[in-house]
Design an enzyme around this catalytic site. Sequence first.
Site, mmCIF file in Angstrom:
data_model
loop_
_atom_site.group_PDB
_atom_site.id
_atom_site.type_symbol
_atom_site.label_atom_id
_atom_site.label_comp_id
_atom_site.label_asym_id
_atom_site.label_seq_id
_atom_site.Cartn_x
_atom_site.Cartn_y
_atom_site.Cartn_z
ATOM 1 N N GLY A 207 1.192 -0.561 -4.857
ATOM 2 C CA GLY A 207 0.007 -1.419 -4.809
ATOM 3 C C GLY A 207 -0.813 -1.274 -6.061
ATOM 4 N N ASN B 247 -1.236 2.007 5.504
ATOM 5 C CA ASN B 247 -0.130 1.209 4.972
ATOM 6 C C ASN B 247 0.560 0.556 6.167
ATOM 7 O OD1 ASN B 247 3.177 2.073 3.733
ATOM 8 N ND2 ASN B 247 2.088 0.176 3.511
ATOM 9 N N GLY B 248 0.745 -0.758 6.113
ATOM 10 C CA GLY B 248 1.452 -1.430 7.206
ATOM 11 C C GLY B 248 0.682 -2.616 7.737
ATOM 12 N N CYS C 255 0.758 -1.251 0.000
ATOM 13 C CA CYS C 255 0.000 0.000 0.000
ATOM 14 C C CYS C 255 0.792 1.306 0.000
ATOM 15 C CB CYS C 255 -0.978 0.054 1.158
ATOM 16 S SG CYS C 255 -1.981 -1.405 1.304
ATOM 17 N N TYR D 260 14.539 -2.097 -2.690
ATOM 18 C CA TYR D 260 13.620 -2.563 -3.720
ATOM 19 C C TYR D 260 12.312 -1.773 -3.861
ATOM 20 C CZ TYR D 260 10.240 -5.755 -5.933
ATOM 21 O OH TYR D 260 9.276 -6.295 -6.721
#
Length: 463
Positions: A42, A120-121, A15, A261
């Site tokens: 995402g 997010n998380g 996300c 990444y």
Amino acid sequence: MDYGIEAGRKLEEACGVCGGYAADQPLAFLTCFALYALQHRGQESAGIAAGPGEGRKLWVKRGMGLVSDVFPETADLKGILGRLAVGHVRYSYGEGGKNPENSQPLRLRYRHGELAIAHNGNILNSRELREELEAQGAIFQTDTDSELLAHMVARQGSSSLEDALLEVVPRLKGAFAFVLTDGHKVIGLRDGYGIRPLSLASLDGDGYFLASETCAFDTIGASFIRDLEPGEMVVLDEAGMHSRKVIENTCSRLCMFEYIYFARPDSNLQGKNVHLVRRELGRQLAREHPADADIVSGVPDSSIAAASGFAEEAGLPYEMGLVKNRYIGRTFIKPTQKMREEGVDIKLNPVKKIVEGKRVVLIDDSIVRGTTSVKLIKIMRRAGASEVHLRIASPPVIGSCYYGIDIPDPGELIAYNNRPAEIPELIGADSVGYLGMERTIEAVSLSPGELCRACFTGDYPVL
Ligand code: SF4
């Protein structure tokens, strides 16, 4: 071993969030462009909540697919009234993630009005908190941590969203970056370890904008101000911007994989440009694991910068040995069994004229299961490479991630299950070299204590 489309799948980010407040800006429109910039975080669903419009209600649109699928007519968003907006792109893992109900921002009504939340998380104690709320009569519509936060806020009784958050956020354990609104203000929150990124920018002096990555600011012409501190709550409203600490005893543990990444190369995290960090990772890798070779190639896209750094340091030519097809959707037809066996891949294609007869150093950012590496090496050999030396611009991944990144259980990780000396044979490479932790940290140029490195070390900041 399956060399089909899933073999090309690597780690997935879970996300991207954004949102802002401004008196005189087309916030829904800007948020959509910010989401385009965050699309790499995402691709499963996208959504925007904006307003308040007529009747002081929030306008919400969310759906499955890319930002362009959910908002095909971007210009229409200029007509969405209101001073604020919140946006979300979702990567889903697990079956629950495929449920359209779980797309965000999630909107809920409670006695003090509406809430729209983007997250997010991963909240580690979400099950426990859910059970507690369900025992009190709460009925959950989704599997998301956003809904959990909404129920917790609703039960606080306070009409002030900030006051309610001050009570409930310290109870959340894990990694989170929330951007949420009650239609009056936009609030950004970061967990006490700052594991997931969240940054703040100014909108032409006419408001503020929050986003998971700074590349979103460039897209909408916002000027970066700073990263949120771990445990910080930033409130954007008609009074401007103010900040409060919601979690005490914090420390910084930004996810190291963001540099390796996940993050876009044009983003800056903790003041470090991601592309430059990756190039330095490549330089360090060339010092630690040189190879007798003719050319250096990177796996597109995230390993190109590291490959250029390796080539520069090693004094070898950098060549584009692999080309990525960017236009393959999520619903394309799998190659035939024969094509798979021969290592044909429709996302990555070798440049035969470059690779043929050459000793190639192939740079990849990481190895997770090893299935992608097997496929890559097969592709290079099929294109005529005489030798393939795989160099990895990060340490071996030996543990799962509990903070919102889709890393499989250790049982599926090649570096957890095998000794380093066994890996070249397992994946079919002439040699394999991983960048050591010390050099990785040197390239990121933050202190080891400022980074979450748990999937590389097994040392988890919070469990
Ligand atoms: Fe990032 Fe790994 Fe930490 Fe997860 S465990 S937050 S992927 S460094």
